[in-house]
Every structure is written in structure tokens, then in C-alpha cells.
Design an enzyme around this catalytic site. Sequence first.
Site, PDB file in Angstrom:
ATOM      1  N   PRO A 266      69.674  -3.131  51.701  1.00 38.42           N
ATOM      2  CA  PRO A 266      68.504  -2.312  52.035  1.00 38.42           C
ATOM      3  C   PRO A 266      68.378  -1.108  51.111  1.00 38.42           C
ATOM      4  O   PRO A 266      69.322  -0.345  50.919  1.00 38.42           O
ATOM      5  CB  PRO A 266      68.796  -1.889  53.481  1.00 38.42           C
ATOM      6  CG  PRO A 266      69.619  -3.012  54.026  1.00 38.42           C
ATOM      7  CD  PRO A 266      70.484  -3.448  52.880  1.00 38.42           C
ATOM      8  N   CYS A 267      67.186  -0.946  50.532  1.00 38.75           N
ATOM      9  CA  CYS A 267      67.002   0.098  49.520  1.00 38.75           C
ATOM     10  C   CYS A 267      66.506   1.414  50.111  1.00 38.75           C
ATOM     11  O   CYS A 267      66.521   2.438  49.425  1.00 38.75           O
ATOM     12  CB  CYS A 267      66.027  -0.373  48.443  1.00 38.75           C
ATOM     13  SG  CYS A 267      64.379  -0.777  49.067  1.00 38.75           S
ATOM     14  N   GLN A 268      66.075   1.423  51.378  1.00 41.31           N
ATOM     15  CA  GLN A 268      65.489   2.637  51.944  1.00 41.31           C
ATOM     16  C   GLN A 268      66.423   3.853  51.877  1.00 41.31           C
ATOM     17  O   GLN A 268      65.965   4.967  51.618  1.00 41.31           O
ATOM     18  CB  GLN A 268      65.054   2.405  53.401  1.00 41.31           C
ATOM     19  CG  GLN A 268      63.844   1.512  53.553  1.00 41.31           C
ATOM     20  CD  GLN A 268      64.203   0.034  53.558  1.00 41.31           C
ATOM     21  OE1 GLN A 268      65.346  -0.334  53.328  1.00 41.31           O
ATOM     22  NE2 GLN A 268      63.231  -0.806  53.833  1.00 41.31           N
TER      23      GLN A 268
END
Length: 355
Positions: free
Chosen positions: A86-88
Site C-alpha cells: 500500500p502506497c498511501q
Amino acid sequence: MTDIADAPVAASAVDLFCGAGGLTAGLLAEGLPVAAGIDNDAACRFPYVTNNEVPFLERNVAEMTADELEELFTPEVPRILVGCAPCQPFSSYSSKRDDDRWALVERFADLICEVRPDIVSMENVPRLTKFENGSVLRNFVDRLREADYHVSADIVCAADYGVPQKRNRLVLLASRHGPIALEEPPVKVEEHVTVAQAIGDLAMIGAGETDPIDELHRSASLSPRNRDRIRAAKPGGTWRDWDEELVTDCHRAETGKSYPSVYGRMEWNKPAPTMTTQFYGFGNGRFGHPEQDRAISLREGAILQSFDKSYRFVPEGAKIHTKTVGRLIGNAVPVLLGRAIARSIICHMREHGIA
């Protein structure tokens, strides 16, 4: 760009954090078999399985053991582990160490070192190179090198690989068999696929309308005020082009002056901006249609992520939750970037006699 293989390669890939299947679709299109996809988001199951015909395991990667992962690979062929954590947590809007998801990069490294696949690929946002002064990515690379992997990591523009979108991503490749790197960009800047080429032939719809032939080609409704704003918006322009009464309070504030693309229209003759998980909202970025007075549709967002026009995200007749589908599309690895990763892996395997 052409396929480099006439038949599937003798290999077995597992896709961690697989999402709706963009990376898996890219691997399969180049003949790289995928044994399973893993994600803790139940909404991913339908698009992943339906479009790719690959088993889906709904599981939190943080809780997976090496033994469980080992069992997913096809025996006696080279093993490839790919994933997009997940890049958030690493985005410019977050970058908070207290977000538990940042630790998934560390867990990814744990699983690599325990399972020791032949080849590894990780895709993420470029900001990962700067998160915690670069320590998260640096530690990841150091651990792989200590485990005798050759590692390369480059920030690339997806448009250079045929994606109709200016999306910059970090692509890491690692191999136990020798140096490995992502292929050179096959598309020159003057050959970038434009918004017009990608979505210019879709049916015209209005704000709040749905194409009767394709239920995913639907656009969010607009308030009367936002309808006035999009009518005043010029392709490639900013809110500074508007009459004063249309300018939002947040833009009048000093902190809002640095966001000129919000409430913007795309341009027909250029690639789209980066598709976020909220691309369906006119006020969330430069997501206004170049010509029609609406935000782009869910289908248009998927096409700009280089998904095939027939890619399905919800069962036929099921209620479409725009926020959920938007998240699946915006979080995906663009399919054409996935194909470039696959070609790079296959070329490496052939060079080292393991294909």
C-alpha cells in the site's frame, strides 16, 4: 510493443497486495504464469478472479507465514514474488510512520528472505525513496543484498511504457541469478498515448449519467455550483481562469494557492494526470473530461490505467459503489507497466538460463 513469448514461461509467480489484478493481468499477457493473488480487501476478489482466472487469497500479508507462501508456488519451476505494498503511507498527503501499512514493506522483505524466490519485483510511489529520509527503501534493498540478491530500483513514468497517464512510479527488481533491471522505455515522449486516443471514442454521457451499454461508464453528479465551475474550466487550465465568484474559499486561502490542478480539465492531446483513488470527483484533481461537462467516468479511469475496456470490477447487475471501484482502479498497477515488468523478468530468465 509485442509479446516476447509465444507460450507461457516455465515459472510461477505470486502477487502480494494484488488489488484488482493490474499487475497480474500484465504478467499473464506476457506469458508469465501467476499461481495466486493475495490481498486483504474482499472487494478485490471478483475483478481479480473473473478477469485473470487466478486463485485469490483474502489475507493480510502482515499475518502470512513463509510456509503458507511457499505452498502457493508451483513446484520445480523458478519462483517469482511480485507486489505493490500500500502506497498511501508514503504519499505526499500522509508520510506518517504511525500508519501500520508502512511496515508492510518490511514484512515483504521478511517473506523474501525466508522464502528466497528467484526473482522479486516491487512497485510503489516515488516518495518511498524519501520516506523516513529514505531509510525504509534503503533497509529493504540492504536486506535483499545481504540475502545475495542483485537489486535495481528506478523511478519511471508509466507513459513511457504505453500507459495513457503521467504516472511516476518506483519499480524495484531483484534476482538471485544476476543483475536485473527494468527494460528501457519503449515509447518516446512524442509517442505518448493521449487522452483522446485512450477514451475519445467512448459514448457521451452527462454528469450523473450512466451509459446503458456499459454500467461502469458512469459519471458522478455535479452540484449546480460545480457545474458552473466545469463550464468555466479550460482543458489544461486552472481555477485561476474562473470568474471571481466561482473561486472556492480554500483557493482564496494562502494554503490553497499551490493546488492549481484541482477542479481542472484534462487535455485531449496529452496523457492524463496520475489516477488517484478519487479520480471520479471533479474537485479532487484534474479529472474533468476535456470536453464534456463532467468528471471522467469509472470506465475512463480504468482505461487510463491501461485496463482493457472489457475489464469487469463488479458482478453483472450488482450495485456499483463508486468509492470502492474508484479505490480499486486508482490503487492498481497499470497493466502496461505490469507487462513491462514481465518482459524484463522473462528476458532476465532467458539470459541466465532459467526460463
